[in-house]
Scaffold this motif. Structure first.
Motif, short mmCIF file in Angstrom:
data_model
loop_
_atom_site.label_atom_id
_atom_site.label_comp_id
_atom_site.label_asym_id
_atom_site.label_seq_id
_atom_site.Cartn_x
_atom_site.Cartn_y
_atom_site.Cartn_z
N ASN A 114 0.80 -1.23 0.00
CA ASN A 114 0.00 0.00 0.00
C ASN A 114 0.83 1.28 0.00
OD1 ASN A 114 -2.53 -1.33 0.05
ND2 ASN A 114 -2.29 -1.70 2.25
N GLN A 115 2.13 1.16 -0.23
CA GLN A 115 2.97 2.35 -0.22
C GLN A 115 2.58 3.30 -1.36
OE1 GLN A 115 7.11 1.74 -1.69
NE2 GLN A 115 6.49 -0.40 -1.97
N PRO A 116 2.87 4.59 -1.22
CA PRO A 116 2.52 5.56 -2.27
C PRO A 116 3.21 5.22 -3.59
CG PRO A 116 3.17 6.67 -0.24
CD PRO A 116 3.51 5.23 -0.05
N LYS A 117 2.46 5.39 -4.67
CA LYS A 117 3.00 5.06 -5.99
C LYS A 117 3.00 6.31 -6.87
CE LYS A 117 2.37 1.97 -9.95
NZ LYS A 117 1.53 0.88 -10.55
N PRO A 118 4.19 6.74 -7.34
CA PRO A 118 4.24 7.91 -8.22
C PRO A 118 3.67 7.57 -9.60
CG PRO A 118 6.41 6.89 -8.01
CD PRO A 118 5.50 6.17 -7.06
N PRO A 119 3.30 8.61 -10.37
CA PRO A 119 3.48 10.05 -10.10
C PRO A 119 2.43 10.59 -9.14
CG PRO A 119 2.40 9.73 -12.21
CD PRO A 119 2.77 8.36 -11.73
N PHE A 120 2.78 11.73 -8.49
CA PHE A 120 1.91 12.37 -7.52
C PHE A 120 1.39 13.69 -8.08
CE2 PHE A 120 5.35 10.21 -5.04
CZ PHE A 120 4.59 9.12 -4.64
N VAL A 121 0.09 13.91 -7.92
CA VAL A 121 -0.54 15.14 -8.41
C VAL A 121 -1.04 15.95 -7.22
CG1 VAL A 121 -2.39 16.11 -9.83
CG2 VAL A 121 -1.22 14.01 -10.56
N PHE A 122 -0.67 17.21 -7.18
CA PHE A 122 -1.06 18.12 -6.10
C PHE A 122 -2.57 18.36 -6.11
CE2 PHE A 122 -1.90 22.42 -4.55
CZ PHE A 122 -1.25 22.43 -3.33
N LEU A 123 -3.17 18.34 -4.91
CA LEU A 123 -4.60 18.62 -4.77
C LEU A 123 -4.84 19.96 -4.09
CD1 LEU A 123 -5.92 15.09 -3.68
CD2 LEU A 123 -6.01 16.13 -5.96
N SER A 124 -4.32 20.11 -2.85
CA SER A 124 -4.53 21.37 -2.12
C SER A 124 -3.58 21.43 -0.93
CB SER A 124 -5.98 21.48 -1.64
OG SER A 124 -6.27 20.44 -0.73
N GLU A 125 -3.41 22.63 -0.40
CA GLU A 125 -2.54 22.85 0.76
C GLU A 125 -3.36 22.90 2.04
OE1 GLU A 125 0.91 25.96 2.40
OE2 GLU A 125 -0.27 26.46 0.61
N ASP A 126 -2.80 22.36 3.11
CA ASP A 126 -3.36 22.49 4.45
C ASP A 126 -2.47 23.49 5.19
OD1 ASP A 126 -4.13 22.32 7.07
OD2 ASP A 126 -3.88 20.15 7.26
N THR A 127 -3.01 24.64 5.53
CA THR A 127 -2.20 25.70 6.13
C THR A 127 -2.18 25.65 7.65
OG1 THR A 127 -4.11 27.20 6.04
CG2 THR A 127 -2.56 27.26 4.18
N GLY A 128 -2.79 24.65 8.26
CA GLY A 128 -2.77 24.53 9.71
C GLY A 128 -1.51 23.83 10.20
#
Length: 363
Positions: free
Chosen positions: A86-100
């Motif tokens: 279940n490890q992350p598999k590239p490529p990765f696409v940006f969705l949104s930033e969490d500013t907290g």
């Protein structure tokens, strides 16, 4: 009048000499209180205490804090709760930033369509290591992975390193996700927890001391609704302030993921015939005095946390020590290898943790 002017000038000089790290801590604490940015394809995280909110408390029908981890010696601590598959598999696409929060965070989607919360900064490595130890002991943790390097497409960030913001370059970042079917519905408070006084609750308090997780604000705890298994999972969800000093330090780099700080920090502070007290979390009095009150807000947020490490029944500390004692040297090595610490750091961390396990077993 001249004396007053000189005194005033001396005070200004003293305050101006306060290390930048302290100012950073004050800013971090303010940021930690901000509301998380809304993510386009999911509900916003809920930071309300479930115990003090009647509507949320009504949903707590089957709360769980701990489960039997089974054969601890057989667990794979390199891949952790999520496993290799279940490890992350590239490529990765940006969705949104969490500013907290303290460290730069953002959401991405990987090649499998899985959504991940990515954290950059000094908390990434210690959080991955801490999640594996907690999981091995039967406590719940997110599925965390340390990604040494890579790229993310279409990044739009206000915070973060220049490499990340300008080129989408990932360096030693933590990827985390909740298991399928789980959704955060609130937070829980240490002092009002329904698990308060239980062996498992006290074992969790000991684990915070083992890993030197000093940032035990209630907002760093979470309650997940596990719809698949009809239960509500209580966990310490933000564990990045680990494997450094016993408490907030002069600079963030010494407080988190710093082997020199971890190696020189205290563990068991005192004990009686029936209880044991630990050095973590440490009351940040020294920081307040050193900054002449400039970090008063940070102090106020943490001044009463030291009770979490104090007066724990010895039999409960011995119980969690027995579970930790089932881990092999290789498993402990894998914990820190998974967090991409250097080989020298890995061996040093393992040495300290093994020493602490021995102390617990001798209680």
């Amino acid at each position: 009048m001249r004396l007053n002017r000189l005194s005033h000038w001396a005070l200004l000089c003293t305050l101006s000499a306060v290390p930048l790290g302290f100012a950073a801590h004050a800013q971090d604490d303010s940021a930690a209180q901000t509301t998380h940015a809304k993510v386009a394809d999911s509900d916003k995280d809920n930071d309300r205490d479930v115990r003090s909110n009647a509507a949320l408390w009504a949903k707590i029908q089957n709360p769980v804090l701990w489960h039997n981890p089974g054969n601890i010696a057989a667990l794979d601590l390199y891949w952790g709760a999520g496993g290799k598959a279940n490890q992350p598999k590239p490529p990765f696409v940006f969705l949104s930033e969490d500013t907290g929060g303290t460290n730069p965070k953002f959401d991405v989607r990987d090649a499998n369509g899985t959504k991940w919360r990515v954290k950059e900064g000094e908390e990434a490595q210690p959080e991955v290591a801490a999640s594996r130890l907690l999981w091995a002991m039967g406590y719940y943790a997110n599925e965390d992975y340390l990604i040494p390097g890579g790229q993310v497409q279409n990044v739009k960030m206000k915070r973060g390193s220049n490499d990340l913001k300008e080129r989408g370059t990932l360096v030693n970042v933590r990827f985390a996700r909740k298991p399928d079917g789980q959704k955060k519905i609130g937070i829980w408070e240490w002092k009002t927890s329904s698990f308060y006084g239980t062996r498992e609750f006290n074992g969790l308090r000991v684990m915070m001391a083992v890993i030197n997780n000093w940032d035990l604000k209630d907002v760093n705890n979470a309650v997940y609704m596990d719809s698949k298994n009809n239960r509500q999972i209580f966990l310490v969800s933000d564990i990045g302030a680990s494997f450094g000093s016993n408490g907030v330090s002069w600079t963030r780099s010494r407080s988190k993921g710093n082997i020199d700080s971890f190696r020189s920090s205290g563990f068991i502070q005192s004990k009686t015939n029936s209880t044991v007290s630990f050095s973590t979390p440490k009351k940040p009095t020294g920081m307040l005095l050193a900054t002449m009150g400039a970090t008063a807000k940070s102090f106020a947020m943490r001044k009463d946390m030291d009770w979490i490490g104090n007066d724990i029944p010895i039999q409960d500390a011995r119980w969690i020590g027995g579970l930790l004692g089932q881990l092999s040297h290789k498993q402990l090595t894998d914990v820190f290898r998974a967090a991409n610490f250097s080989e020298e750091e890995v061996q040093a961390y393992v040495e300290v943790v093994e020493s602490r396990i021995t102390e617990l077993k001798k209680l």
